[in-house]
Design a protein around this motif. Structure first.
Motif, PDB file in Angstrom:
ATOM      1  N   GLY A 110       0.787  -1.233   0.000  1.00 30.97           N
ATOM      2  CA  GLY A 110       0.000   0.000   0.000  1.00 30.97           C
ATOM      3  C   GLY A 110       0.815   1.277   0.000  1.00 30.97           C
ATOM      4  N   HIS A 111       2.139   1.170  -0.135  1.00 34.07           N
ATOM      5  CA  HIS A 111       2.994   2.359  -0.111  1.00 34.07           C
ATOM      6  C   HIS A 111       2.594   3.311  -1.239  1.00 34.07           C
ATOM      7  CE1 HIS A 111       6.844   4.570  -0.971  1.00 34.07           C
ATOM      8  NE2 HIS A 111       6.667   4.822   0.315  1.00 34.07           N
ATOM      9  N   PRO A 112       2.293   4.573  -0.911  1.00 31.28           N
ATOM     10  CA  PRO A 112       1.841   5.535  -1.926  1.00 31.28           C
ATOM     11  C   PRO A 112       2.832   5.742  -3.079  1.00 31.28           C
ATOM     12  CG  PRO A 112       1.437   6.401   0.262  1.00 31.28           C
ATOM     13  CD  PRO A 112       2.249   5.147   0.431  1.00 31.28           C
ATOM     14  N   GLY A 113       4.119   5.573  -2.824  1.00 30.56           N
ATOM     15  CA  GLY A 113       5.118   5.737  -3.878  1.00 30.56           C
ATOM     16  C   GLY A 113       5.365   4.481  -4.682  1.00 30.56           C
ATOM     17  N   ARG A 117       9.734   1.300  -4.879  1.00 32.39           N
ATOM     18  CA  ARG A 117      10.532   2.329  -4.194  1.00 32.39           C
ATOM     19  C   ARG A 117      10.808   1.962  -2.743  1.00 32.39           C
ATOM     20  NH1 ARG A 117       8.604   7.966  -6.710  1.00 32.39           N
ATOM     21  NH2 ARG A 117       9.503   7.583  -8.740  1.00 32.39           N
ATOM     22  N   ILE A 118       9.787   1.502  -2.037  1.00 34.11           N
ATOM     23  CA  ILE A 118       9.997   1.192  -0.621  1.00 34.11           C
ATOM     24  C   ILE A 118      10.895  -0.033  -0.456  1.00 34.11           C
ATOM     25  CG2 ILE A 118       7.952  -0.252  -0.248  1.00 34.11           C
ATOM     26  CD1 ILE A 118       7.610   1.286   2.439  1.00 34.11           C
ATOM     27  N   MET A 119      10.879  -0.926  -1.444  1.00 33.58           N
ATOM     28  CA  MET A 119      11.719  -2.117  -1.367  1.00 33.58           C
ATOM     29  C   MET A 119      13.203  -1.788  -1.514  1.00 33.58           C
ATOM     30  SD  MET A 119       9.974  -4.673  -0.480  1.00 33.58           S
ATOM     31  CE  MET A 119      11.161  -5.973  -0.791  1.00 33.58           C
ATOM     32  N   LEU A 120      13.536  -0.616  -2.015  1.00 31.19           N
ATOM     33  CA  LEU A 120      14.933  -0.203  -2.095  1.00 31.19           C
ATOM     34  C   LEU A 120      15.563  -0.109  -0.701  1.00 31.19           C
ATOM     35  CD1 LEU A 120      14.659   2.594  -4.809  1.00 31.19           C
ATOM     36  CD2 LEU A 120      15.637   0.296  -5.099  1.00 31.19           C
ATOM     37  N   ALA A 121      14.741   0.130   0.312  1.00 32.51           N
ATOM     38  CA  ALA A 121      15.242   0.266   1.682  1.00 32.51           C
ATOM     39  C   ALA A 121      15.134  -1.031   2.481  1.00 32.51           C
ATOM     40  CB  ALA A 121      14.480   1.373   2.403  1.00 32.51           C
ATOM     41  N   ILE A 126      15.994   3.629   6.164  1.00 36.18           N
ATOM     42  CA  ILE A 126      15.080   4.361   5.285  1.00 36.18           C
ATOM     43  C   ILE A 126      15.380   5.862   5.249  1.00 36.18           C
ATOM     44  CG2 ILE A 126      13.175   2.732   5.454  1.00 36.18           C
ATOM     45  CD1 ILE A 126      11.848   4.618   7.465  1.00 36.18           C
ATOM     46  N   LYS A 127      16.210   6.335   6.160  1.00 36.82           N
ATOM     47  CA  LYS A 127      16.459   7.778   6.239  1.00 36.82           C
ATOM     48  C   LYS A 127      16.978   8.387   4.932  1.00 36.82           C
ATOM     49  CE  LYS A 127      18.478  11.385   9.140  1.00 36.82           C
ATOM     50  NZ  LYS A 127      18.261  12.364   8.125  1.00 36.82           N
ATOM     51  N   PRO A 128      17.950   7.793   4.251  1.00 39.83           N
ATOM     52  CA  PRO A 128      18.412   8.413   2.997  1.00 39.83           C
ATOM     53  C   PRO A 128      17.285   8.567   1.962  1.00 39.83           C
ATOM     54  CG  PRO A 128      19.915   6.669   3.663  1.00 39.83           C
ATOM     55  CD  PRO A 128      18.730   6.599   4.574  1.00 39.83           C
ATOM     56  N   PHE A 129      16.381   7.605   1.922  1.00 40.40           N
ATOM     57  CA  PHE A 129      15.264   7.688   0.981  1.00 40.40           C
ATOM     58  C   PHE A 129      14.262   8.740   1.433  1.00 40.40           C
ATOM     59  CE2 PHE A 129      17.054   3.432   0.728  1.00 40.40           C
ATOM     60  CZ  PHE A 129      17.337   3.360  -0.625  1.00 40.40           C
ATOM     61  N   TRP A 130      14.028   8.801   2.739  1.00 37.99           N
ATOM     62  CA  TRP A 130      13.103   9.794   3.267  1.00 37.99           C
ATOM     63  C   TRP A 130      13.622  11.207   3.060  1.00 37.99           C
ATOM     64  CZ3 TRP A 130       9.967   8.569   8.245  1.00 37.99           C
ATOM     65  CH2 TRP A 130       9.141   7.468   8.001  1.00 37.99           C
ATOM     66  N   ASP A 131      14.930  11.362   3.128  1.00 36.07           N
ATOM     67  CA  ASP A 131      15.501  12.697   2.925  1.00 36.07           C
ATOM     68  C   ASP A 131      15.315  13.178   1.492  1.00 36.07           C
ATOM     69  OD1 ASP A 131      16.225  12.867   5.570  1.00 36.07           O
ATOM     70  OD2 ASP A 131      18.326  12.334   5.232  1.00 36.07           O
ATOM     71  N   MET A 132      15.166  12.246   0.545  1.00 39.09           N
ATOM     72  CA  MET A 132      14.918  12.627  -0.851  1.00 39.09           C
ATOM     73  C   MET A 132      13.494  13.122  -1.063  1.00 39.09           C
ATOM     74  SD  MET A 132      16.827   9.964  -3.355  1.00 39.09           S
ATOM     75  CE  MET A 132      16.724   8.428  -2.463  1.00 39.09           C
ATOM     76  N   TYR A 133      12.575  12.639  -0.242  1.00 40.35           N
ATOM     77  CA  TYR A 133      11.161  12.975  -0.388  1.00 40.35           C
ATOM     78  C   TYR A 133      10.665  13.595   0.912  1.00 40.35           C
ATOM     79  CZ  TYR A 133      11.785   9.850  -4.329  1.00 40.35           C
ATOM     80  OH  TYR A 133      12.250   9.264  -5.472  1.00 40.35           O
ATOM     81  N   GLY A 134      10.547  14.920   0.927  1.00 41.48           N
ATOM     82  CA  GLY A 134      10.219  15.672   2.137  1.00 41.48           C
ATOM     83  C   GLY A 134       8.914  15.309   2.805  1.00 41.48           C
ATOM     84  N   GLN A 135       7.945  14.752   2.056  1.00 41.31           N
ATOM     85  CA  GLN A 135       6.656  14.432   2.668  1.00 41.31           C
ATOM     86  C   GLN A 135       6.787  13.371   3.759  1.00 41.31           C
ATOM     87  OE1 GLN A 135       7.476  13.820  -0.521  1.00 41.31           O
ATOM     88  NE2 GLN A 135       6.540  11.960  -1.301  1.00 41.31           N
ATOM     89  N   HIS A 136       7.905  12.649   3.788  1.00 38.24           N
ATOM     90  CA  HIS A 136       8.092  11.640   4.829  1.00 38.24           C
ATOM     91  C   HIS A 136       8.343  12.272   6.201  1.00 38.24           C
ATOM     92  CE1 HIS A 136       9.019   9.101   1.254  1.00 38.24           C
ATOM     93  NE2 HIS A 136       8.212   8.298   1.918  1.00 38.24           N
TER      94      HIS A 136
END
Length: 158
Positions: A110-113, A117-121, A126-136
């Protein structure tokens, strides 16, 4: 036909705006309205404080758990153990954030992205991915993340 000059002459003179009371209220009405607003705010404040006590105050609470902070009520997992959890078949999809470990297996689909994408982490931070997308970095996302919390990282990540 009526000549334009006669229309202009018959039009009523416009009052000077400075002679009009503002919003149609006299100073007495304005004072009474202000007193009513203050009284209403006082009643609401009294109700909230008597009903909820100290919970209404806007002071930071010490016992609020923030995502990624160590929690003594949970198990601990090594970085190696977390890294092994990259699929449902491997025992679930785990990620880490700060010192927190999260089993996001049920959330992945159910990940909106998108799942990709979420499987990359998966199995990692997950922080490096979250830093790319500010909505996190929104409180509602942090609250959602904490619902999947299963433990803490035993050692501090680099």
């Amino acid at each position: 036909r009526v000549p334009l000059r006669s229309l202009a002459a018959s039009a009523a003179p416009q009052p000077d705006p400075s002679d009009l009371p503002r919003a149609g209220l006299s100073w007495r009405s304005t004072a009474a309205l202000s007193a009513g607003v203050v009284a209403s705010a006082s009643v609401v404040s009294y109700f909230l404080i008597t009903r909820f006590g100290d919970d209404v105050r806007c002071e930071p609470q010490e016992d609020v758990i923030r995502p990624g902070q160590f929690r003594s009520d949970l198990k601990t997992f090594s970085l190696d153990a977390i890294a092994q959890h990259t699929s449902k078949e491997s025992g679930g999809i785990w990620v880490r954030f700060g010192q927190g470990v999260y089993d996001i297996t049920e959330f992945v689909e159910g990940h909106p992205g998108g799942k990709e994408r979420i499987m990359l982490a998966a199995g990692g931070d997950i922080k490096p991915f979250w830093d790319m997308y500010g909505q996190h970095h929104e409180p509602v996302v942090y609250e959602l993340l904490e619902e999947y919390r299963i433990g803490n990282v035993t050692e501090k990540p680099e």
